[in-house]
Design a protein around this motif. Structure first.
Motif, PDB file in Angstrom:
ATOM      1  N   ALA A   1     -43.204  33.640 -48.682  1.00  0.00           N
ATOM      2  CA  ALA A   1     -44.571  33.257 -48.317  1.00  0.00           C
ATOM      3  C   ALA A   1     -45.560  34.361 -48.666  1.00  0.00           C
ATOM      4  N   LEU A   2     -45.175  35.627 -48.438  1.00  0.00           N
ATOM      5  CA  LEU A   2     -46.059  36.750 -48.752  1.00  0.00           C
ATOM      6  C   LEU A   2     -46.295  36.846 -50.251  1.00  0.00           C
ATOM      7  N   VAL A   3     -45.256  36.664 -51.047  1.00  0.00           N
ATOM      8  CA  VAL A   3     -45.405  36.721 -52.502  1.00  0.00           C
ATOM      9  C   VAL A   3     -46.348  35.621 -52.969  1.00  0.00           C
ATOM     10  N   ARG A   4     -46.158  34.423 -52.451  1.00  0.00           N
ATOM     11  CA  ARG A   4     -47.027  33.310 -52.846  1.00  0.00           C
ATOM     12  C   ARG A   4     -48.488  33.592 -52.477  1.00  0.00           C
ATOM     13  N   SER A   5     -48.717  34.096 -51.258  1.00  0.00           N
ATOM     14  CA  SER A   5     -50.100  34.336 -50.832  1.00  0.00           C
ATOM     15  C   SER A   5     -50.726  35.479 -51.621  1.00  0.00           C
ATOM     16  N   ALA A   6     -49.943  36.505 -51.953  1.00  0.00           N
ATOM     17  CA  ALA A   6     -50.477  37.623 -52.732  1.00  0.00           C
ATOM     18  C   ALA A   6     -50.880  37.164 -54.127  1.00  0.00           C
ATOM     19  N   LEU A   7     -50.080  36.308 -54.739  1.00  0.00           N
ATOM     20  CA  LEU A   7     -50.427  35.769 -56.058  1.00  0.00           C
ATOM     21  C   LEU A   7     -51.657  34.868 -55.968  1.00  0.00           C
ATOM     22  N   ALA A   8     -51.711  34.045 -54.919  1.00  0.00           N
ATOM     23  CA  ALA A   8     -52.849  33.141 -54.750  1.00  0.00           C
ATOM     24  C   ALA A   8     -54.145  33.921 -54.585  1.00  0.00           C
ATOM     25  N   GLU A   9     -54.097  35.043 -53.867  1.00  0.00           N
ATOM     26  CA  GLU A   9     -55.294  35.864 -53.682  1.00  0.00           C
ATOM     27  C   GLU A   9     -55.840  36.386 -55.004  1.00  0.00           C
ATOM     28  N   ARG A  10     -54.947  36.541 -55.987  1.00  0.00           N
ATOM     29  CA  ARG A  10     -55.358  36.986 -57.311  1.00  0.00           C
ATOM     30  C   ARG A  10     -55.705  35.820 -58.231  1.00  0.00           C
ATOM     31  N   GLY A  11     -55.676  34.599 -57.676  1.00  0.00           N
ATOM     32  CA  GLY A  11     -56.012  33.432 -58.484  1.00  0.00           C
ATOM     33  C   GLY A  11     -54.921  33.022 -59.436  1.00  0.00           C
ATOM     34  N   ILE A  12     -53.686  33.369 -59.145  1.00  0.00           N
ATOM     35  CA  ILE A  12     -52.554  33.064 -60.026  1.00  0.00           C
ATOM     36  C   ILE A  12     -51.805  31.857 -59.471  1.00  0.00           C
ATOM     37  N   ALA A  13     -51.666  30.826 -60.280  1.00  0.00           N
ATOM     38  CA  ALA A  13     -50.932  29.625 -59.876  1.00  0.00           C
ATOM     39  C   ALA A  13     -49.431  29.904 -59.887  1.00  0.00           C
ATOM     40  N   VAL A  14     -48.703  29.243 -58.979  1.00  0.00           N
ATOM     41  CA  VAL A  14     -47.270  29.490 -58.829  1.00  0.00           C
ATOM     42  C   VAL A  14     -46.517  28.178 -58.944  1.00  0.00           C
ATOM     43  N   SER A  15     -45.510  28.154 -59.802  1.00  0.00           N
ATOM     44  CA  SER A  15     -44.553  27.051 -59.846  1.00  0.00           C
ATOM     45  C   SER A  15     -43.178  27.615 -59.524  1.00  0.00           C
ATOM     46  N   ALA A  16     -42.218  26.746 -59.236  1.00  0.00           N
ATOM     47  CA  ALA A  16     -40.904  27.192 -58.768  1.00  0.00           C
ATOM     48  C   ALA A  16     -39.823  26.827 -59.770  1.00  0.00           C
TER      49      ALA A  16
ATOM     50  N   HIS B   1     -42.225  35.608 -64.873  1.00  0.00           N
ATOM     51  CA  HIS B   1     -41.356  35.144 -63.795  1.00  0.00           C
ATOM     52  C   HIS B   1     -41.257  36.214 -62.719  1.00  0.00           C
ATOM     53  N   VAL B   2     -41.240  35.784 -61.478  1.00  0.00           N
ATOM     54  CA  VAL B   2     -41.047  36.669 -60.327  1.00  0.00           C
ATOM     55  C   VAL B   2     -39.815  36.189 -59.590  1.00  0.00           C
ATOM     56  N   VAL B   3     -38.825  37.061 -59.453  1.00  0.00           N
ATOM     57  CA  VAL B   3     -37.561  36.720 -58.798  1.00  0.00           C
ATOM     58  C   VAL B   3     -37.501  37.448 -57.467  1.00  0.00           C
ATOM     59  N   VAL B   4     -37.204  36.717 -56.395  1.00  0.00           N
ATOM     60  CA  VAL B   4     -37.206  37.267 -55.042  1.00  0.00           C
ATOM     61  C   VAL B   4     -35.914  36.903 -54.346  1.00  0.00           C
ATOM     62  N   GLY B   5     -35.309  37.866 -53.635  1.00  0.00           N
ATOM     63  CA  GLY B   5     -34.133  37.533 -52.835  1.00  0.00           C
ATOM     64  C   GLY B   5     -33.275  38.733 -52.533  1.00  0.00           C
TER      65      GLY B   5
ATOM     66  N   PHE C   1     -38.884  42.025 -47.693  1.00  0.00           N
ATOM     67  CA  PHE C   1     -40.278  41.995 -47.233  1.00  0.00           C
ATOM     68  C   PHE C   1     -41.014  43.258 -47.661  1.00  0.00           C
ATOM     69  N   HIS C   2     -40.356  44.400 -47.554  1.00  0.00           N
ATOM     70  CA  HIS C   2     -40.983  45.649 -47.990  1.00  0.00           C
ATOM     71  C   HIS C   2     -41.255  45.620 -49.500  1.00  0.00           C
ATOM     72  N   ALA C   3     -40.334  45.045 -50.263  1.00  0.00           N
ATOM     73  CA  ALA C   3     -40.555  44.920 -51.705  1.00  0.00           C
ATOM     74  C   ALA C   3     -41.803  44.095 -51.981  1.00  0.00           C
ATOM     75  N   ALA C   4     -41.984  43.012 -51.215  1.00  0.00           N
ATOM     76  CA  ALA C   4     -43.165  42.165 -51.398  1.00  0.00           C
ATOM     77  C   ALA C   4     -44.443  42.913 -51.047  1.00  0.00           C
ATOM     78  N   GLN C   5     -44.385  43.789 -50.047  1.00  0.00           N
ATOM     79  CA  GLN C   5     -45.575  44.578 -49.705  1.00  0.00           C
ATOM     80  C   GLN C   5     -45.922  45.544 -50.833  1.00  0.00           C
ATOM     81  N   THR C   6     -44.920  46.106 -51.488  1.00  0.00           N
ATOM     82  CA  THR C   6     -45.188  46.955 -52.646  1.00  0.00           C
ATOM     83  C   THR C   6     -45.758  46.128 -53.795  1.00  0.00           C
ATOM     84  N   PHE C   7     -45.188  44.942 -54.029  1.00  0.00           N
ATOM     85  CA  PHE C   7     -45.695  44.045 -55.071  1.00  0.00           C
ATOM     86  C   PHE C   7     -47.160  43.697 -54.812  1.00  0.00           C
ATOM     87  N   ARG C   8     -47.502  43.466 -53.554  1.00  0.00           N
ATOM     88  CA  ARG C   8     -48.885  43.163 -53.199  1.00  0.00           C
ATOM     89  C   ARG C   8     -49.813  44.293 -53.631  1.00  0.00           C
TER      90      ARG C   8
END
Length: 648
Positions: free
Chosen positions: A70-85, A97-101, A149-156
């Motif tokens: 959810a954090l990755v999706r919201s961070a991308l959305a804040e930058r105006g970047i569309a996300v598909s899965a 591509h962004v790989v998370v897990g 989650f920490h990785a996503a905060q760095t990505f943000r």
């Protein structure tokens, strides 16, 4: 005709090589080292950089942490970047591509292999790798859910850049416990304050929030009584919000003023209170025994059980109760974390009968908090922490009383200096750090950002750079608002202790400017004096303008609201300094109008010095302090620095 040759061209001539001429527009953007806070344990740049473009494909590995996705999706959305899965990586990437897990999942392993990276295998660790080939690849691999989650905060943070550099970050925290304890006296935070604070803690990779407001009657004076249903509902909201931020919500109770250590009924009352919170999803608990009288008993049964009241008997009685609580926690909850306690002697590491009794009898699983060499220590060194380890028989959890402002010496102050004078290497002797923040939640983030960064990576911690990062975060990366905040922070730089000497000085940047003006007016020629007055006027303009900039909308609105009286006073002080500068300029020109400027400056300074704090917001009400001892002194002295001609 002579042609200037740069160092690379000269080197090429020296070694017999020809340098190709590449048009600037055709050159790939070089990878540059990003500024990440907290500082990662290890970061290495690769070759090149890439932009994510208008759309990316998100590959969430099976079992990926939902909050991270959810954090990755919201961070991308804040930058105006569309996300598909997508479920997996294709052989060739036509889009970024962004790989998370988790690092043990097949998609993440495949992505790490493409990046030539390996997983950081420490608790809460992660690897973030980017590949600047094809359309670009980003992999966020966590050792556990918190690591993801920490990785996503760095990505943000990386997403602030237009192009992502090719890099590999392998990162994990130095200390296992990092965060805040709402342990101050005076008005507690509101639920909205706490929700905002939990989101902030997640953003700086902190993992602990202790609910321990001294003025919650059901946690101290009326601790035996159950919480009203409405309060439990609010606490449940906080527990859920903390979980979403990978922050451990710790519930603390303070039974010390009335507890009977030998009474099974009081043990049962503690367990009932914890049972109610466990029903909300709390898995870690805390018993606070600070700020109590331990040389008298609260019941006759304790004297019969432990003997005459005294420090050693208190240590024995406390250990017995806490050990029983620890045993009960494990029996009731297989997911229970070790109990935390703060002792009655929490403020030094000197050997004493109380500490000896606690050390010898307290269950080794129980975590002990310690505030350092004093209640508000000016510094904490590795030898200090080693002494605490010896005194309490275990590594302690530091309760750092900064930036808390609930004691008399802080009256009228926000404490906004950087988190400093804690020695690199303390991670080897502490189990973690919890900051005791101010009654003002948003201003507290300035120092707590430093606490979290130091606890994450104490060896690479830079207090000044982290301080600037805290300003940028509060300003939403707005450069003008960041500068205004730093100007304001400087006026609130003084950090008092319980004694007469502060451990951080007041307004060091402003003092350097004003001292330079004084020196130039004393010894400079006419040109230098004019330049000094111009410098002073520019500084005064910045101070006078900063409050309006902070209130203009870019800065977190909670910060502006909770700092309101200080901003009001700062604006007045800024105008007073503007008038002082005008007076000095007039005096330098031999203009008798200087006297009027100085008189108006004195009137504004008196108004500024009389601005009151928000009544009831802090434990001690008073008048606001703005760069006191620096700004007020200069305004008072200005008329004496250049003799003004008398009025005609």
């Amino acid at each position: 005709m002579t042609t200037h040759r740069g160092p690379l061209a000269l080197l090429a001539l020296f070694v017999g090589l020809a340098l190709p001429v590449v048009p600037a527009a055709a050159r790939p953007a070089p990878a540059t080292l990003p500024a990440i806070f907290p500082a990662p344990a290890a970061i290495a740049l690769g070759n090149g950089s890439f932009a994510l473009g208008e759309a990316v494909v998100l590959v969430a590995a099976p079992g990926a942490d939902a909050a991270t996705v959810a954090l990755v999706r919201s961070a991308l959305a804040e930058r105006g970047i569309a996300v598909s899965a997508a479920a997996r990586l294709p052989a060739t990437l036509d889009r970024a591509h962004v790989v998370v897990g988790g690092g043990d999942s097949a998609p993440v392993r495949a992505a790490l292999a493409r990046a030539g990276a390996t997983l950081d295998d420490q608790p809460e660790g992660y690897t973030l790798a980017t590949v600047a080939r094809d359309a670009g690849l980003v992999v966020l691999a966590g050792r556990d859910a918190a690591g993801q989650f920490h990785a996503a905060q760095t990505f943000r943070q990386l997403l602030r850049r237009d192009a992502l550099p090719a890099l590999v970050i392998r990162d994990h925290p130095a200390m296992p416990i990092r965060g805040t304890i709402e342990g101050f006296y005076g008005a507690p935070w509101t639920t909205q304050d706490r929700l905002r604070h939990l989101a902030f803690l997640g953003s700086v990779k902190a993992n602990t929030y202790v609910y321990s407001p001294k003025d919650d009657p059901f946690a101290r004076d009326r601790w035996r009584e159950p919480y009203p249903a409405a309060t439990l509902t609010e606490l449940g909201t906080l527990v859920d919000a903390a979980r979403a931020q990978h922050v451990d919500f710790v519930y603390a109770i303070s039974p010390g003023p009335s507890v009977c250590f030998s009474d099974p009924a009081d043990l049962a009352a503690l367990e009932r209170k914890f049972d109610a919170l466990r029903g909300l999803g709390v898995h870690r608990f805390y018993v606070a025994l600070d700020d109590i009288e331990y040389k008298k008993w609260n019941c006759a049964g304790d004297e019969a059980r432990f003997g005459a009241a005294g420090a050693a008997a208190a240590g024995t009685a406390q250990a017995q109760l806490l050990n029983a609580v620890q045993t009960g926690l494990v029996r009731r909850d297989p997911d229970a974390r070790p109990l935390i306690m703060v002792p009655t002697e929490y403020y030094d590491a000197k050997e004493s009968p109380y500490k000896a009794a606690l050390r010898e009898r307290l269950d080794p699983r129980i975590v002990v908090q310690w505030t350092g060499t004093d209640v508000v220590p000016p510094a904490i060194s590795i030898p200090d922490a080693k002494a605490a380890t010896k005194a309490f028989g275990r590594k302690t959890l530091l309760w750092d009383n900064y930036p808390v402002n609930d004691y008399a010496q802080t009256t009228g102050r926000l404490l906004l200096a950087p988190y400093a004078r804690r020695e690199a290497g303390l991670a080897g002797e502490l189990s973690g750090i919890l900051s005791n923040p101010m009654n003002q939640e948003a201003p507290s983030r300035v120092a707590v950002t430093g606490v979290a960064a130091f606890a994450w990576n104490d060896r690479d911690y830079d207090a000044e750079r982290t301080w600037h990062a805290a300003a940028r975060a509060l300003a939403g990366d707005d450069a003008r608002a960041t500068a205004a905040l730093l100007t304001f922070f400087d006026t609130q730089h003084l950090a008092p202790t319980f004694g007469s000497q502060p451990w951080q000085e007041q307004a060091p940047r402003l003092k350097a400017v004003l001292d330079g003006v004084r020196a130039t007016l004393a010894d400079g020629d006419a040109t230098a004096r004019a330049e000094a007055v111009a410098t002073l006027a520019a500084e005064a303009d910045a101070i006078a303008a900063a409050p309006d900039v902070i209130r203009a909308g870019a800065v977190d609105p909670g910060f502006a609201a909770q700092s309101a009286p200080w901003l009001d006073a700062m604006a007045r002080w800024g105008r007073a300094l503007q008038l002082s500068a005008a007076g000095l300029g007039a005096a330098e020109a031999g203009n008798p109008a200087a006297n009027g400027y100085f008189a108006a400056s004195r009137r504004l300074a008196a108004e500024a010095a009389a601005v009151p704090t928000i009544k009831g917001a802090t434990r001690f009400d008073g008048t606001v302090k703005i760069a006191d001892g620096v700004l007020d002194r200069f305004v008072a002295d200005a008329p004496t620095l250049i003799a003004a001609p008398p009025a005609r």
